[in-house]
Scaffold this motif. Structure first.
Motif, short mmCIF file in Angstrom:
data_model
loop_
_atom_site.label_atom_id
_atom_site.label_comp_id
_atom_site.label_asym_id
_atom_site.label_seq_id
_atom_site.Cartn_x
_atom_site.Cartn_y
_atom_site.Cartn_z
N MET A 78 0.70 -1.70 0.04
CA MET A 78 -0.25 -0.54 -0.15
C MET A 78 0.58 1.32 -0.02
N LYS A 79 0.89 2.38 -1.51
CA LYS A 79 2.03 3.27 -1.08
C LYS A 79 0.67 4.30 0.08
N VAL A 80 1.43 4.94 0.76
CA VAL A 80 1.50 6.34 1.76
C VAL A 80 1.86 7.51 0.89
N GLY A 81 0.98 8.90 1.13
CA GLY A 81 2.10 9.80 1.41
C GLY A 81 1.30 10.29 3.01
N ILE A 82 2.96 11.29 3.47
CA ILE A 82 2.63 12.05 4.92
C ILE A 82 1.94 13.07 4.71
N ILE A 83 1.37 14.19 4.90
CA ILE A 83 1.26 15.71 5.35
C ILE A 83 1.78 15.72 6.70
N GLY A 84 2.79 16.43 6.37
CA GLY A 84 3.71 17.23 8.15
C GLY A 84 4.66 16.30 7.72
N ALA A 85 5.56 16.89 8.39
CA ALA A 85 7.03 16.21 8.43
C ALA A 85 7.71 16.47 9.82
N GLY A 86 6.74 17.32 10.49
CA GLY A 86 7.29 17.24 12.50
C GLY A 86 7.47 16.36 13.35
N ARG A 87 7.54 16.58 13.90
CA ARG A 87 7.80 15.28 15.30
C ARG A 87 6.99 14.02 15.09
N ILE A 88 5.74 14.48 14.99
CA ILE A 88 4.46 13.08 14.42
C ILE A 88 4.93 12.47 13.67
N GLY A 89 5.52 13.14 12.18
CA GLY A 89 5.41 13.03 10.54
C GLY A 89 7.00 12.03 10.62
N LYS A 90 7.86 13.03 11.51
CA LYS A 90 9.32 12.16 11.42
C LYS A 90 9.44 10.53 11.57
N VAL A 91 8.01 10.41 12.92
CA VAL A 91 8.50 9.03 13.51
C VAL A 91 7.46 8.28 13.38
N ASN B 35 -2.97 14.60 -5.07
CA ASN B 35 -3.29 14.76 -6.82
C ASN B 35 -2.64 13.27 -7.39
N ASP B 36 -2.15 12.48 -6.54
CA ASP B 36 -1.30 11.39 -6.89
C ASP B 36 -2.22 10.13 -7.19
N LYS B 37 -2.24 9.42 -8.24
CA LYS B 37 -3.34 8.32 -8.25
C LYS B 37 -3.40 7.24 -7.84
N GLU B 38 -1.57 7.40 -7.68
CA GLU B 38 -0.94 5.97 -7.09
C GLU B 38 -0.46 5.52 -5.35
N ILE B 39 -1.12 6.91 -5.18
CA ILE B 39 -1.65 7.09 -3.45
C ILE B 39 -2.36 6.29 -2.99
N GLU B 40 -2.59 5.22 -2.06
CA GLU B 40 -3.56 4.77 -2.10
C GLU B 40 -4.05 5.41 -0.63
N ALA B 41 -3.40 5.87 0.10
CA ALA B 41 -3.53 6.41 1.77
C ALA B 41 -3.50 7.70 2.30
N VAL B 42 -3.16 8.19 3.17
CA VAL B 42 -2.81 9.58 3.58
C VAL B 42 -2.66 9.48 5.12
N LEU B 43 -1.33 9.82 5.13
CA LEU B 43 -1.49 10.09 7.03
C LEU B 43 -1.12 11.43 7.63
N ILE B 44 -1.54 12.24 8.05
CA ILE B 44 -2.48 13.42 8.41
C ILE B 44 -2.07 13.50 10.24
N CYS B 45 -0.55 14.35 9.63
CA CYS B 45 0.61 14.40 11.00
C CYS B 45 0.88 16.14 10.86
N SER B 46 0.38 17.14 10.35
CA SER B 46 0.22 18.85 10.23
C SER B 46 -0.17 18.68 11.62
N SER B 47 0.00 20.15 11.66
CA SER B 47 -0.28 20.82 13.26
C SER B 47 -2.56 20.68 13.28
N THR B 48 -2.41 20.88 14.51
CA THR B 48 -4.06 20.32 13.91
C THR B 48 -5.00 21.33 13.18
N ASP B 49 -4.68 22.09 13.64
CA ASP B 49 -5.34 23.55 12.67
C ASP B 49 -6.40 22.92 11.20
#
Length: 335
Positions: free
Chosen positions: A1-14, A61-75
């Motif tokens: 499963m290919k994923v994208g991660i939005i947010g590369a702060g502390r939790i995104g890196k973890v 916009n990437d059709k190859e990415i099936e799922a997203v991990l949202i690790c950005s700021s709460t707002d």
């Protein structure tokens, strides 16, 4: 499963590190962060991340990415949930979904309407100690749940800049415990009563928050819970749970780096608790992503869905109102 991660702060890196090391069924194709820099890019590339960008839209916009991990700021959580759902992506989102209950409802509805999976990052449900307590309660061994006690204390308070935008101790810290109490009680909260003080850092008080808090919860099934939080426990990361029932009691103790016990003529000493959340909950962070991947790959329900993301926010809103007004607050008042 290919994923994208939005947010590369502390939790995104973890999450990026854990996926690359422990979750072989998931491949991180792209990580997006508006503040992406050379240091973060190098860190991610060393983990095997193929692409980095400053634009979250590149992931959506990437059709190859099936799922997203949202690790950005709460707002930004509710915004990205809605955009990801409309893009047809399955969604794992860090807690809380939003401080604004209308936005929480909108985000959860968007995922439901789009027919995509939504999992909220309440990692403590996946911790081996807390899960062990839950399994005993669920088995019926201690009978009906009467009382729940949760202690959650951090080794150090967060930066003041974070406190100013975090929503307060009930939204950024105790929200984990609200979820855990609801998880263990097997019932919904009807009333919340909060008390708080500024005992750790006066700057937290100046930012409009408290750093020491106790909350009492009443549940529909009659059970009562007490949660205590502190922004600073000098001995380490303190995380304990107890459930008392009609047939017995179950509780857990803190994890420690090792179980070595040293005894001499003066004292017997044990290893201190973990000092960093990422060390304390490494296994839980891995397990929650494995559960999310399993739900997507096998088309099953996520273990922590949209409704589970809503109720702790309701409880945080009620606790905030209770602290401000000095009285118990019914969930119906903020629902």
């Amino acid at each position: 499963m290919k994923v994208g991660i939005i947010g590369a702060g502390r939790i995104g890196k973890v999450h990026a590190k854990n996926i690359s090391m422990f979750v072989p069924e998931v491949e991180i194709k792209t990580v997006a962060d508006p503040f992406m820099n050379a240091e973060t890019e190098s860190y991610l590339k060393n983990l095997g991340v193929r692409e980095v960008t400053k634009e979250a839209q590149d992931i959506l916009n990437d059709k190859e990415i099936e799922a997203v991990l949202i690790c950005s700021s709460t707002d930004t959580h509710s915004k990205y949930i809605i955009e990801s759902a409309r893009a047809g992506k399955h969604i794992f989102c860090e807690k809380p979904v939003d401080y604004d209950l209308d936005k929480v409802h909108e985000a959860v509805k968007a995922a439901c309407d789009a027919g995509v999976k939504l999992q909220i990052g309440f990692c403590r449900r996946f911790d081996h100690n807390h899960r062990g307590v839950y399994d005993v309660v669920k088995s019926g061994r201690i009978g009906d749940v009467h009382m729940i006690k949760i202690s959650s204390r951090d080794p150090e308070p967060p930066a003041i800049d974070y406190v100013k935008v975090s929503g307060g101790i009930f939204y950024d810290m105790m929200i984990h415990d609200f979820d855990m109490a609801r998880f263990l009680a097997g019932s919904e909260v009807t009333e919340v009563h909060a008390a708080g003080s500024v005992l750790v850092d006066p700057e937290i008080g100046k930012a409009g928050d408290v750093d020491t808090a106790v909350v009492t919860l009443k549940f529909e099934n009659g059970a009562i819970a007490v949660i205590d939080n502190s922004r600073k426990a000098v001995y380490g990361y303190d995380q304990r749970v107890e459930v008392f029932g009609s047939k017995g009691c179950v509780r857990n103790e803190n994890d420690v780096p090792n179980t070595v016990v040293v005894s001499d003529e003066d004292r017997t000493s044990y290893e201190n608790t973990y000092k960093i959340m990422w060390d304390r909950y490494t296994g839980a962070f891995v397990s929650e992503i494995q559960a999310f991947a399993d739900a997507v790959l096998n088309d099953t329900e996520t273990p922590v869905g949209g409704e589970d993301g809503l109720y702790p926010v309701l409880m945080a809103a009620a606790a905030t109102k209770s602290l401000k007004e000095g009285r118990p607050v019914k969930i119906a008042e903020v629902e």
